[in-house]
Design a protein around this motif. Structure first.
Motif, PDB file in Angstrom:
ATOM      1  N   PHE A 181     -15.624   2.889 -11.723  1.00  0.00           N
ATOM      2  CA  PHE A 181     -14.804   2.047 -10.586  1.00  0.00           C
ATOM      3  C   PHE A 181     -15.228   2.496  -9.348  1.00  0.00           C
ATOM      4  O   PHE A 181     -15.637   1.788  -8.285  1.00  0.00           O
ATOM      5  CB  PHE A 181     -13.362   2.582 -10.735  1.00  0.00           C
ATOM      6  N   LEU A 218      -1.170   3.302 -16.116  1.00  0.00           N
ATOM      7  CA  LEU A 218      -1.769   4.428 -15.259  1.00  0.00           C
ATOM      8  C   LEU A 218      -0.717   5.087 -14.470  1.00  0.00           C
ATOM      9  O   LEU A 218      -0.775   6.267 -14.360  1.00  0.00           O
ATOM     10  CB  LEU A 218      -3.000   3.920 -14.331  1.00  0.00           C
ATOM     11  N   ARG A 269      -1.868  11.138  -3.303  1.00  0.00           N
ATOM     12  CA  ARG A 269      -2.158  12.347  -4.394  1.00  0.00           C
ATOM     13  C   ARG A 269      -3.319  13.390  -3.843  1.00  0.00           C
ATOM     14  O   ARG A 269      -4.054  13.726  -4.831  1.00  0.00           O
ATOM     15  CB  ARG A 269      -1.965  11.849  -5.842  1.00  0.00           C
ATOM     16  N   THR A 324       0.368   9.208 -14.676  1.00  0.00           N
ATOM     17  CA  THR A 324       0.194   9.923 -13.522  1.00  0.00           C
ATOM     18  C   THR A 324       1.751  10.286 -13.219  1.00  0.00           C
ATOM     19  O   THR A 324       1.949  11.837 -13.161  1.00  0.00           O
ATOM     20  CB  THR A 324      -0.171   9.302 -12.173  1.00  0.00           C
ATOM     21  N   PRO A 338       6.554  -8.420  -8.544  1.00  0.00           N
ATOM     22  CA  PRO A 338       5.528  -7.338  -8.499  1.00  0.00           C
ATOM     23  C   PRO A 338       4.916  -6.938  -9.658  1.00  0.00           C
ATOM     24  O   PRO A 338       3.815  -6.905  -9.905  1.00  0.00           O
ATOM     25  CB  PRO A 338       6.033  -6.324  -7.536  1.00  0.00           C
ATOM     26  N   LEU A 394      -7.300   1.776   3.399  1.00  0.00           N
ATOM     27  CA  LEU A 394      -6.454   0.796   3.011  1.00  0.00           C
ATOM     28  C   LEU A 394      -5.110   0.991   3.453  1.00  0.00           C
ATOM     29  O   LEU A 394      -4.432  -0.004   3.901  1.00  0.00           O
ATOM     30  CB  LEU A 394      -6.430   0.748   1.501  1.00  0.00           C
ATOM     31  N   PRO A 439     -12.575  -6.157  -2.673  1.00  0.00           N
ATOM     32  CA  PRO A 439     -11.845  -6.263  -4.013  1.00  0.00           C
ATOM     33  C   PRO A 439     -12.374  -7.506  -4.776  1.00  0.00           C
ATOM     34  O   PRO A 439     -12.144  -7.593  -5.886  1.00  0.00           O
ATOM     35  CB  PRO A 439     -10.676  -6.365  -3.567  1.00  0.00           C
ATOM     36  N   TYR A 498     -15.892   5.744  -1.047  1.00  0.00           N
ATOM     37  CA  TYR A 498     -14.822   5.559  -1.750  1.00  0.00           C
ATOM     38  C   TYR A 498     -13.414   5.813  -1.167  1.00  0.00           C
ATOM     39  O   TYR A 498     -12.364   5.329  -0.826  1.00  0.00           O
ATOM     40  CB  TYR A 498     -15.007   5.475  -3.294  1.00  0.00           C
ATOM     41  N   SER A 548     -13.005   5.824 -14.292  1.00  0.00           N
ATOM     42  CA  SER A 548     -12.621   6.307 -12.969  1.00  0.00           C
ATOM     43  C   SER A 548     -13.914   6.346 -12.189  1.00  0.00           C
ATOM     44  O   SER A 548     -13.909   5.634 -11.060  1.00  0.00           O
ATOM     45  CB  SER A 548     -11.860   7.675 -12.729  1.00  0.00           C
ATOM     46  N   LEU A 597      -3.302  -6.129  -6.241  1.00  0.00           N
ATOM     47  CA  LEU A 597      -3.527  -5.644  -7.571  1.00  0.00           C
ATOM     48  C   LEU A 597      -4.656  -4.704  -7.464  1.00  0.00           C
ATOM     49  O   LEU A 597      -4.630  -3.628  -8.045  1.00  0.00           O
ATOM     50  CB  LEU A 597      -3.802  -6.658  -8.689  1.00  0.00           C
ATOM     51  N   ASP A 598      -5.840  -5.160  -6.942  1.00  0.00           N
ATOM     52  CA  ASP A 598      -7.102  -4.165  -7.098  1.00  0.00           C
ATOM     53  C   ASP A 598      -6.848  -3.197  -6.359  1.00  0.00           C
ATOM     54  O   ASP A 598      -7.006  -2.069  -6.817  1.00  0.00           O
ATOM     55  CB  ASP A 598      -8.301  -5.293  -6.452  1.00  0.00           C
ATOM     56  N   GLN A 599      -6.095  -3.145  -5.061  1.00  0.00           N
ATOM     57  CA  GLN A 599      -5.644  -1.934  -4.275  1.00  0.00           C
ATOM     58  C   GLN A 599      -5.019  -0.977  -5.201  1.00  0.00           C
ATOM     59  O   GLN A 599      -5.287   0.140  -5.012  1.00  0.00           O
ATOM     60  CB  GLN A 599      -5.036  -2.500  -3.263  1.00  0.00           C
ATOM     61  N   GLN A 600      -3.895  -1.612  -5.888  1.00  0.00           N
ATOM     62  CA  GLN A 600      -2.986  -0.829  -6.677  1.00  0.00           C
ATOM     63  C   GLN A 600      -3.854  -0.002  -7.673  1.00  0.00           C
ATOM     64  O   GLN A 600      -3.483   1.129  -8.301  1.00  0.00           O
ATOM     65  CB  GLN A 600      -1.758  -1.376  -7.029  1.00  0.00           C
ATOM     66  N   LEU A 601      -4.737  -0.843  -8.271  1.00  0.00           N
ATOM     67  CA  LEU A 601      -5.516  -0.453  -9.372  1.00  0.00           C
ATOM     68  C   LEU A 601      -6.545   0.597  -9.054  1.00  0.00           C
ATOM     69  O   LEU A 601      -6.358   1.735  -9.915  1.00  0.00           O
ATOM     70  CB  LEU A 601      -6.297  -1.446 -10.160  1.00  0.00           C
ATOM     71  N   CYS A 602      -7.078   0.518  -8.039  1.00  0.00           N
ATOM     72  CA  CYS A 602      -8.045   1.912  -7.393  1.00  0.00           C
ATOM     73  C   CYS A 602      -7.285   2.935  -7.101  1.00  0.00           C
ATOM     74  O   CYS A 602      -7.503   4.066  -7.553  1.00  0.00           O
ATOM     75  CB  CYS A 602      -9.060   1.644  -6.505  1.00  0.00           C
ATOM     76  N   PHE A 603      -6.167   3.022  -6.656  1.00  0.00           N
ATOM     77  CA  PHE A 603      -5.177   3.899  -6.551  1.00  0.00           C
ATOM     78  C   PHE A 603      -4.664   4.722  -7.654  1.00  0.00           C
ATOM     79  O   PHE A 603      -4.754   5.790  -7.881  1.00  0.00           O
ATOM     80  CB  PHE A 603      -3.671   3.768  -5.651  1.00  0.00           C
ATOM     81  N   SER A 604      -4.113   3.736  -8.622  1.00  0.00           N
ATOM     82  CA  SER A 604      -3.566   4.282  -9.929  1.00  0.00           C
ATOM     83  C   SER A 604      -4.701   4.958 -10.773  1.00  0.00           C
ATOM     84  O   SER A 604      -4.550   5.981 -11.336  1.00  0.00           O
ATOM     85  CB  SER A 604      -2.587   3.382 -10.442  1.00  0.00           C
ATOM     86  N   LEU A 605      -5.782   4.228 -10.646  1.00  0.00           N
ATOM     87  CA  LEU A 605      -6.945   4.806 -11.617  1.00  0.00           C
ATOM     88  C   LEU A 605      -7.378   6.070 -10.940  1.00  0.00           C
ATOM     89  O   LEU A 605      -7.604   7.116 -12.076  1.00  0.00           O
ATOM     90  CB  LEU A 605      -7.882   3.737 -11.773  1.00  0.00           C
ATOM     91  N   ASN A 606      -7.740   6.169  -9.936  1.00  0.00           N
ATOM     92  CA  ASN A 606      -7.924   7.287  -9.134  1.00  0.00           C
ATOM     93  C   ASN A 606      -6.911   8.657  -9.370  1.00  0.00           C
ATOM     94  O   ASN A 606      -7.377   9.503  -9.595  1.00  0.00           O
ATOM     95  CB  ASN A 606      -8.229   7.138  -7.780  1.00  0.00           C
ATOM     96  N   ALA A 607      -5.702   8.170  -9.061  1.00  0.00           N
ATOM     97  CA  ALA A 607      -4.679   9.211  -9.102  1.00  0.00           C
ATOM     98  C   ALA A 607      -4.578   9.631 -10.823  1.00  0.00           C
ATOM     99  O   ALA A 607      -4.484  10.997 -11.091  1.00  0.00           O
ATOM    100  CB  ALA A 607      -3.283   8.678  -8.719  1.00  0.00           C
ATOM    101  N   ARG A 630      -2.595  -0.987 -14.748  1.00  0.00           N
ATOM    102  CA  ARG A 630      -1.955  -0.487 -13.343  1.00  0.00           C
ATOM    103  C   ARG A 630      -0.828   0.101 -13.910  1.00  0.00           C
ATOM    104  O   ARG A 630      -0.591   1.344 -13.441  1.00  0.00           O
ATOM    105  CB  ARG A 630      -1.617  -1.437 -12.556  1.00  0.00           C
ATOM    106  N   ASP A 636      -2.897 -12.108  -4.253  1.00  0.00           N
ATOM    107  CA  ASP A 636      -2.571 -11.357  -5.193  1.00  0.00           C
ATOM    108  C   ASP A 636      -3.398 -10.409  -5.679  1.00  0.00           C
ATOM    109  O   ASP A 636      -3.167  -9.146  -6.176  1.00  0.00           O
ATOM    110  CB  ASP A 636      -1.916 -12.055  -6.339  1.00  0.00           C
ATOM    111  N   MET A 637      -4.524 -11.063  -6.036  1.00  0.00           N
ATOM    112  CA  MET A 637      -5.677 -10.520  -6.570  1.00  0.00           C
ATOM    113  C   MET A 637      -6.119  -9.071  -5.425  1.00  0.00           C
ATOM    114  O   MET A 637      -6.533  -7.941  -6.080  1.00  0.00           O
ATOM    115  CB  MET A 637      -6.974 -11.023  -6.656  1.00  0.00           C
ATOM    116  N   LEU A 638      -5.984  -9.253  -4.199  1.00  0.00           N
ATOM    117  CA  LEU A 638      -6.270  -8.159  -3.478  1.00  0.00           C
ATOM    118  C   LEU A 638      -5.359  -6.795  -3.609  1.00  0.00           C
ATOM    119  O   LEU A 638      -5.766  -5.876  -3.495  1.00  0.00           O
ATOM    120  CB  LEU A 638      -6.377  -8.598  -1.720  1.00  0.00           C
TER     121      LEU A 638
END
Lengths: 171, 171
Positions: free
Chosen positions: A48, A159, A88, A163, B10, A70, A138, A63, A45, B33-43, A156, B29-31
DNA sequence: CCCAATTCAATTGTGCACAACTAAATAGGC
DNA sequence: GCCTATTTAGTTGTGCACAATTGAATTGGG
């Protein structure tokens, strides 16, 4: 060896039955895995966050501020409550963060007319203008991650489930 | 939300050959996914921290302090440098944290005799005594995670690789 | 309608993360 | 041996995370 009941966790994922794993889980394996998991989750985390921080430096965003942006780029405007649910985060974190975003001219905050308790956060023109240069970010991160898309999708998914389970168990 | 994807569901399950995905990766798609990944990793990281925080409350440890204690329980004593490398933290974070652990009587800090630059962090008796009650903690977390061991292993593996790649790219 | 319970944002206080910098000790080239 | 470069912790300043609390607006039961 004091665990017999805990495999009935709130959100048992579908798919492979985990009985064999859970038997082993009673042993020291679980302790070690859990330990390694909290190290790696924590480190990942923050790694990242680090890579984003350097990528966001030119945009003048931190960040967490970027994560807010976003959502606003997608929805145009959102009440603080919605931002908090999606990220969250509670108002104790969001209030000062949004205050700083307001101070740098990215967003405005105003009380909702329908419900005076609610505060609506909206993009300013400058905030909207930041979206285009932000599209490069990204891509840079995706390259640095160095994992195939399939792995990123798995990540994803796991994770998100993690959560959800943790929050359900903690609530 | 500008949804213009045609054939892509999805949440595509992992395991599919990724070459096609990688071609698409250049697109939007990459954009996403990356966005979802930083949300989920953070959360996920913070949800993990939250569940640990409640479990650690009775022990009088914060989550980062607990991570330090895990290393000390394993190694008995370590220089600050080693702690930093294993936890991916610098002295700016560790110095005050260790100061607090020293203030609560969990550890001692003393300059190494061989190398006066180095500071060795050691467990006190009270710190050692905390190990036994702390064994209950990961069990509680494992239950709350609600994922099979295989998934947790996958998660650990992907997160470790991700951190290594990101740090290599950022260095 | 009234009032107690709830919702929502903000504030306060503590601790962590990290960049930038300082200070002291050591290592290495000459 | 000397002197510069590097290593190692610590300090300072900013921002985030979160528990606990406050205060105002709203809701809902009677």
């Amino acid at each position: 060896m004091t665990r017999h009941e805990q495999n009935r966790t709130p959100a048992e994922p579908a798919g492979v039955d985990a009985t064999m794993d859970d038997l082993v889980a009673a042993g020291s394996d679980m302790l070690l895995l859990d330990q390694q998991l909290c190290f790696s989750l924590n480190a990942a985390s923050r790694a990242f966050g680090s890579i984003y921080r350097t990528a966001l430096k030119d945009l003048g965003l931190t960040y967490p501020q970027y994560l807010v942006m976003l959502l606003l780029w997608e929805h145009g405007e959102l009440p603080v409550k919605q931002l908090g649910e999606r990220l969250r985060l509670d108002s104790g974190t969001l209030s000062p963060l949004l205050k700083r975003l307001e101070a740098t001219g990215m967003v405005t905050r105003e009380r909702s007319v329908q419900d005076e308790r609610s505060v609506i956060v909206s993009l300013t023109e400058a905030g909207r203008d930041l979206r285009e240069p932000a599209r490069a970010v990204p891509r840079h991160i995706g390259a640095a991650a160095g994992l195939p898309l399939s792995d990123l999708r798995t990540l994803r998914e796991l994770l998100t489930r993690l959560t959800a389970n943790l929050d359900a168990a903690g609530a």
